[in-house]
Design a protein around this motif. Sequence first.
Motif, short mmCIF file in Angstrom:
data_model
loop_
_atom_site.label_atom_id
_atom_site.label_comp_id
_atom_site.label_asym_id
_atom_site.label_seq_id
_atom_site.Cartn_x
_atom_site.Cartn_y
_atom_site.Cartn_z
N GLY A 46 0.99 -1.12 0.09
CA GLY A 46 0.05 -0.20 0.11
C GLY A 46 0.94 1.06 0.10
O GLY A 46 0.39 2.46 -0.07
N ALA A 47 2.20 1.18 0.16
CA ALA A 47 3.05 2.33 -0.04
C ALA A 47 3.22 2.72 -1.34
O ALA A 47 3.35 2.20 -2.39
CB ALA A 47 4.21 1.96 0.78
N THR A 48 3.63 4.10 -1.33
CA THR A 48 3.92 4.81 -2.65
C THR A 48 5.10 4.13 -3.21
O THR A 48 5.38 4.13 -4.50
CB THR A 48 4.16 6.36 -2.37
N ASP A 49 6.04 3.97 -2.25
CA ASP A 49 7.50 3.37 -2.58
C ASP A 49 7.74 2.20 -1.78
O ASP A 49 8.15 2.25 -0.61
CB ASP A 49 8.51 4.59 -2.49
N PRO A 50 7.25 1.04 -2.29
CA PRO A 50 7.46 -0.27 -1.44
C PRO A 50 8.90 -0.65 -1.10
O PRO A 50 9.12 -1.00 -0.02
CB PRO A 50 6.89 -1.34 -2.68
N ALA A 51 9.87 -0.27 -1.98
CA ALA A 51 11.33 -0.43 -1.62
C ALA A 51 11.73 0.38 -0.50
O ALA A 51 12.26 -0.08 0.43
CB ALA A 51 12.07 -0.01 -2.84
N ALA A 52 11.02 1.69 -0.37
CA ALA A 52 11.52 2.40 0.82
C ALA A 52 10.91 1.89 2.10
O ALA A 52 11.36 1.84 3.38
CB ALA A 52 11.03 3.83 0.58
N ALA A 53 9.67 1.20 2.04
CA ALA A 53 8.80 0.81 3.01
C ALA A 53 9.50 -0.67 3.66
O ALA A 53 9.75 -0.74 4.71
CB ALA A 53 7.34 0.36 2.60
N ILE A 54 10.04 -1.37 2.61
CA ILE A 54 10.82 -2.52 3.16
C ILE A 54 12.11 -2.15 3.70
O ILE A 54 12.52 -2.45 4.96
CB ILE A 54 11.00 -3.35 1.87
N ALA A 55 12.78 -1.06 3.29
CA ALA A 55 13.68 -0.62 4.11
C ALA A 55 13.56 -0.07 5.35
O ALA A 55 14.46 -0.31 6.27
CB ALA A 55 14.80 0.39 3.25
N ALA A 56 12.59 0.78 5.57
CA ALA A 56 12.15 1.31 6.88
C ALA A 56 11.84 0.08 7.85
O ALA A 56 12.11 0.33 8.98
CB ALA A 56 11.06 2.15 6.55
N LEU A 57 11.17 -0.82 7.30
CA LEU A 57 10.90 -1.83 8.04
C LEU A 57 11.99 -2.85 8.72
O LEU A 57 12.07 -2.98 9.74
CB LEU A 57 9.79 -3.16 7.36
N ARG A 58 13.17 -2.94 7.54
CA ARG A 58 14.14 -3.78 8.19
C ARG A 58 14.93 -2.91 9.10
O ARG A 58 15.43 -3.28 9.95
CB ARG A 58 15.26 -3.84 6.86
N ASP A 59 15.00 -1.43 8.98
CA ASP A 59 15.69 -0.64 9.72
C ASP A 59 14.90 -0.56 11.34
O ASP A 59 15.75 -0.90 12.15
CB ASP A 59 15.82 0.63 9.43
N ALA A 60 13.72 -0.53 11.21
CA ALA A 60 12.89 -0.73 12.64
C ALA A 60 12.99 -2.06 13.37
O ALA A 60 13.38 -2.19 14.30
CB ALA A 60 11.57 -0.46 12.26
N GLY A 61 13.23 -3.21 12.40
CA GLY A 61 13.45 -4.58 13.11
C GLY A 61 14.84 -4.55 13.66
O GLY A 61 15.10 -5.19 14.74
N THR A 62 15.67 -4.00 12.70
CA THR A 62 17.11 -4.11 13.35
C THR A 62 17.33 -3.32 14.86
O THR A 62 17.75 -3.67 15.73
CB THR A 62 18.28 -3.56 12.45
N ARG A 63 16.44 -2.18 14.95
CA ARG A 63 16.48 -1.50 15.98
C ARG A 63 15.75 -2.33 17.17
O ARG A 63 16.24 -2.27 18.36
CB ARG A 63 15.81 -0.33 16.08
N GLY A 64 14.79 -2.99 17.00
CA GLY A 64 14.11 -3.71 18.00
C GLY A 64 14.90 -4.99 18.33
O GLY A 64 15.00 -5.10 19.55
N LEU A 65 15.62 -5.37 17.39
CA LEU A 65 16.34 -6.62 17.88
C LEU A 65 17.44 -6.13 18.66
O LEU A 65 17.90 -6.67 19.79
CB LEU A 65 17.05 -7.24 16.70
N HIS A 66 18.24 -5.04 18.41
CA HIS A 66 19.40 -4.41 19.45
C HIS A 66 18.76 -4.29 20.79
O HIS A 66 19.21 -4.42 21.78
CB HIS A 66 19.84 -3.24 18.67
N ALA A 67 17.52 -3.68 20.73
CA ALA A 67 16.69 -3.41 21.98
C ALA A 67 16.43 -4.65 22.96
O ALA A 67 16.52 -4.70 23.96
CB ALA A 67 15.48 -2.51 21.81
N ARG A 68 15.83 -5.75 22.12
CA ARG A 68 15.77 -7.05 22.55
C ARG A 68 16.94 -7.76 23.36
O ARG A 68 16.90 -8.11 24.51
CB ARG A 68 15.01 -7.93 21.67
N THR A 69 18.11 -7.56 22.55
CA THR A 69 19.45 -8.28 22.96
C THR A 69 19.95 -7.60 24.16
O THR A 69 20.97 -7.92 24.65
CB THR A 69 20.31 -8.34 21.75
N ALA A 70 19.74 -6.00 24.11
CA ALA A 70 20.29 -5.06 25.23
C ALA A 70 19.74 -5.45 26.85
O ALA A 70 20.26 -4.91 27.47
CB ALA A 70 20.03 -3.71 25.03
N ARG A 71 18.79 -6.22 26.74
CA ARG A 71 18.12 -6.37 27.96
C ARG A 71 18.53 -7.24 28.81
O ARG A 71 19.33 -8.33 28.47
CB ARG A 71 16.47 -6.97 27.94
#
Length: 71
Positions: A46-71
């Motif tokens: 549904g995004a105007t730029d699907p490639a940018a949406a995928i990149a944003a999801l990957r970046d957010a997932g990476t930040r989430g994984l770092h937050a998970r492993t920092a606990r």
Amino acid sequence: MRLRDLLARAGSRAVVTVEGGVDPGRAERVVAAGGDVLVAGHAVFGATDPAAAIAALRDAGTRGLHARTAR
């Protein structure tokens, strides 16, 4: 208590899949809480730029994984 904590206590290595409402704004929190696989159909297709949406999801997932492993 987070889902990942409950699974660890039970000795489970289950893969947690989250579907529905996953977008770049939520992906970080979902992964930090224990999500392993994110299904983000509308956020991508549904995004105007699907490639940018995928990149944003990957970046957010990476930040989430770092937050998970920092606990």
